[in-house]
Design an enzyme around this catalytic site. Structure first.
Site, PDB file in Angstrom:
ATOM      1  N   GLU A 137       0.421  -1.152   0.017  1.00 37.35           N
ATOM      2  CA  GLU A 137      -0.284  -0.165  -0.702  1.00 37.35           C
ATOM      3  C   GLU A 137       1.182   1.155   0.017  1.00 37.35           C
ATOM      4  O   GLU A 137       1.766   1.026   0.272  1.00 37.35           O
ATOM      5  CB  GLU A 137      -1.167   0.077   1.338  1.00 37.35           C
ATOM      6  CG  GLU A 137      -1.900  -1.506   1.340  1.00 37.35           C
ATOM      7  CD  GLU A 137      -2.992  -0.871   1.691  1.00 37.35           C
ATOM      8  OE1 GLU A 137      -3.430  -0.150   2.333  1.00 37.35           O
ATOM      9  OE2 GLU A 137      -3.678  -1.593   1.582  1.00 37.35           O
ATOM     10  N   SER A 142       7.033  -2.908   3.623  1.00 35.58           N
ATOM     11  CA  SER A 142       7.076  -3.956   4.412  1.00 35.58           C
ATOM     12  C   SER A 142       6.541  -4.489   5.502  1.00 35.58           C
ATOM     13  O   SER A 142       6.801  -6.274   5.903  1.00 35.58           O
ATOM     14  CB  SER A 142       8.268  -3.210   4.948  1.00 35.58           C
ATOM     15  OG  SER A 142       9.351  -2.649   4.380  1.00 35.58           O
ATOM     16  N   CYS A 242       2.163 -17.411  -1.634  1.00 37.46           N
ATOM     17  CA  CYS A 242       3.087 -17.129  -3.080  1.00 37.46           C
ATOM     18  C   CYS A 242       3.932 -16.170  -3.103  1.00 37.46           C
ATOM     19  O   CYS A 242       4.747 -16.052  -4.003  1.00 37.46           O
ATOM     20  CB  CYS A 242       2.083 -15.453  -3.324  1.00 37.46           C
ATOM     21  SG  CYS A 242      -0.265 -16.700  -3.009  1.00 37.46           S
ATOM     22  N   ASN A 244       6.457 -16.732  -1.490  1.00 38.60           N
ATOM     23  CA  ASN A 244       7.707 -18.062  -1.064  1.00 38.60           C
ATOM     24  C   ASN A 244       8.485 -18.366  -2.540  1.00 38.60           C
ATOM     25  O   ASN A 244       9.407 -18.202  -2.601  1.00 38.60           O
ATOM     26  CB  ASN A 244       7.490 -18.778  -0.291  1.00 38.60           C
ATOM     27  CG  ASN A 244       6.846 -18.479   1.190  1.00 38.60           C
ATOM     28  OD1 ASN A 244       7.986 -17.494   1.371  1.00 38.60           O
ATOM     29  ND2 ASN A 244       6.321 -19.530   1.929  1.00 38.60           N
ATOM     30  N   ARG A 247       9.447 -14.970  -4.141  1.00 43.10           N
ATOM     31  CA  ARG A 247      11.264 -15.401  -4.420  1.00 43.10           C
ATOM     32  C   ARG A 247      11.678 -16.155  -4.319  1.00 43.10           C
ATOM     33  O   ARG A 247      13.256 -15.942  -5.113  1.00 43.10           O
ATOM     34  CB  ARG A 247      11.032 -15.064  -2.211  1.00 43.10           C
ATOM     35  CG  ARG A 247      10.304 -13.849  -2.057  1.00 43.10           C
ATOM     36  CD  ARG A 247      10.109 -13.587  -0.089  1.00 43.10           C
ATOM     37  NE  ARG A 247       9.835 -12.491   0.107  1.00 43.10           N
ATOM     38  CZ  ARG A 247       8.636 -12.359   1.133  1.00 43.10           C
ATOM     39  NH1 ARG A 247       9.366 -13.448   2.026  1.00 43.10           N
ATOM     40  NH2 ARG A 247       8.661 -11.147   1.418  1.00 43.10           N
ATOM     41  N   GLU A 367       9.858  -8.142  -2.849  1.00 36.10           N
ATOM     42  CA  GLU A 367       9.248  -9.224  -2.016  1.00 36.10           C
ATOM     43  C   GLU A 367      10.248  -9.311  -1.160  1.00 36.10           C
ATOM     44  O   GLU A 367      10.994 -10.180  -0.543  1.00 36.10           O
ATOM     45  CB  GLU A 367      10.249 -10.585  -3.224  1.00 36.10           C
ATOM     46  CG  GLU A 367       9.322 -10.352  -5.257  1.00 36.10           C
ATOM     47  CD  GLU A 367       7.714 -11.521  -4.607  1.00 36.10           C
ATOM     48  OE1 GLU A 367       7.796 -11.431  -3.050  1.00 36.10           O
ATOM     49  OE2 GLU A 367       7.242 -11.248  -5.178  1.00 36.10           O
ATOM     50  N   GLY A 368      10.074  -8.072  -0.033  1.00 34.11           N
ATOM     51  CA  GLY A 368      10.672  -8.413   1.196  1.00 34.11           C
ATOM     52  C   GLY A 368      12.427  -7.630   0.761  1.00 34.11           C
ATOM     53  O   GLY A 368      13.304  -8.572   0.180  1.00 34.11           O
TER      54      GLY A 368
END
Ligand code: TGC
Ligand code: FAD
Length: 388
Positions: A137, A142, A242, A244, A247, A367-368
């Protein structure tokens, strides 16, 4: 499409099966014949080539790690090798496969009703439709637990209000998987993008991933039938599952970008002269190339190891964090080192290196981020969460 020294020196190819090599060869041909010829200009023009979507579908590369509904049911190494070859050409096309195949399609395959799967998975697998995945958002990505987008009940219907930011493919998607808070915790919704109240705006002026589309999404009293909710998705563990898959694909993909940078730098070191001899004959250049090569090979070995764990259904989120954190970090170092070997010419579009460098800045964030994967590992090592 012949193999370079960076691919052959350690002999990792011998660890692949015929089938895995077949997937790699198909992806490499697509990347070199379709993506590479125009990618520099596409990056400059911020052009997403929609025609590639159906071509990737015809090659079986969309949601290829899934089974049924027209998907390929390929193993983890094959999926990884496809990501690796696509990203060697440009991150935009590995990202496309990640968003469509690993995020939107995984959400439907793992958590969808039979009706939702039948409606969307075959056409997403064929590349006849495009899917996107909205978790992040404007207030932050994070910490998805803090999301503000909300779905409320209105009779049997759901009404969605809020916004998402950085959503890959949002303005070209036919279907959006949107995660929202409800009175019952976070739920996922299958949103056809022609639903009244759905709006997507491209994020312009990017210096990274320019041959790809990311958007702001807005939901204004967007009304959905009861059947739009993903029945099996409850809580944040659903979107995380998802992530996972995506990544895991990144772990491999960034090594493709690294390989391309390394190959360009090796080639250049043979032909560029300084002080009367090739720069590759100088020890400082050899140190850069050798260090980059060692990190590249370690990244490939890590990717292969994670692939075996994934096929054995034993891959944990923490193990994926090791791969994402290490391989993106090392790919960035390799790209930056290659850029220094190319020196002035390295900043131009005559070489792929600076484009990869810029793209990899997105990859270290999505993705982190590096920090999030560091904290995932910190938590695993100390049993102390340090996020909050
Ligand atoms: P936390 O309390 O740790 O977990 C909440 C629930 O989720 C479970 N869980 C997972 N399940 C499966 N896989 C994972 N990786 C999981 N991580 C956590 C957990 O067991 C728990 O389950 P339950 O049943 O007990 O409720 O959650 P937290 O709120 O403390 O957050 C942890 C944190 C920071 C690691 C998480 O929020 C996070 O990963 N943040 C980063 C967000 C992110 O990566 N967003 C990506 C958006 S999509 C995107 O970027 C696409 S880019 C395009 C491309 O891929 O090419
Ligand atoms: P923030 O969360 O605001 O973080 C800002 C900084 O603070 C970062 O350095 C972060 O690491 C750091 N930080 C945050 N928390 C901590 C902490 N606890 N300790 C230490 N440091 C911390 N999202 C989707 O949902 N779908 C998509 O398709 C998608 N595609 C994307 C494509 C691109 C090109 C980009 C750039 C992003 C995409 N994203 C997508 C969003 C992406 O997942 C987020 O950008 C990412 O999760 C980080 O969120 P943020 O940018 O809001 O940074």
């Amino acid at each position: 499409t012949s193999n370079s020294v960076s691919e052959t020196l350690l002999g990792l190819d011998a660890l692949l099966t015929e089938e895995e090599r077949g997937w790699q060869a198909k992806a490499r041909t697509f990347a070199s014949q379709r993506v590479s010829p125009t990618i520099e200009k596409d990056f400059e023009d911020a052009l997403f080539r929609r025609e590639f979507v159906a071509e990737l579908g015809a090659l079986g590369m969309l949601g290829m790690h899934l089974t049924g509904y027209g998907t390929a049911g390929a193993n983890a190494t094959s999926y990884g090798l496809v990501c690796y070859e696509l990203e060697a050409a440009d991150t935009a096309w590995r990202t496309f496969v990640s968003v469509q195949g690993s995020l939107a399609m995984s959400a439907l395959a793992y958590f969808g009703s039979d009706e939702q799967k039948e409606r969307w998975l075959p056409s997403l697998a064929a590349g006849a439709s495009i899917g996107c995945f909205g978790l992040t958002e404007p207030t932050g990505g994070s910490d998805p637990a803090g999301m503000l987008t909300r779905a409320t009940r209105s009779g049997d219907d759901w009404v969605l209000n809020g916004s998402k930011r950085w959503i890959g493919l949002g303005s070209v998607a036919d279907v959006a998987i949107i995660w929202a808070q409800t009175d019952d915790g976070v739920r996922g919704f299958v949103v056809p993008t022609d639903t009244p109240g759905f709006r997507a705006e491209n994020i312009e002026s990017k210096h990274s991933l320019r041959a790809s589309i990311q958007c702001d999404l807005f939901f204004d009293n967007l009304r959905l039938p009861a059947s739009a909710v993903l029945p099996e998705a409850r809580g944040l563990s659903a979107p995380f599952r998802c992530l996972n898959d995506a990544r895991y694909g990144i772990v491999w993909g960034v090594m493709g970008a690294a390989r391309d940078c390394l190959d360009v730098a090796i080639e250049r070191s043979k032909t560029r002269l300084a002080f009367g001899k090739p720069i590759g004959a100088m020890q400082l250049t050899q140190l850069k190339l050798a260090d980059s090569f060692v990190e590249y090979e370690k990244g490939m070995l890590l990717s292969l190891h994670l692939a075996k764990l994934k096929d054995a259904q034993a891959l944990t989120p923490e193990q994926i964090s090791v791969g994402k954190l290490n391989n993106v970090r090392e790919a960035i170092r390799i790209a930056s080192t290659a850029r220094s070997i190319l020196a002035g010419d390295g900043i131009t579009g005559d070489f792929s290196v600076m484009r990869h460098m810029n793209n990899l800045e997105s990859v270290r964030t999505y993705e982190g981020t590096d920090e999030i994967h560091t904290l995932v590992l910190g938590r695993a090592l100390t049993e102390q969460g340090a996020f909050r």
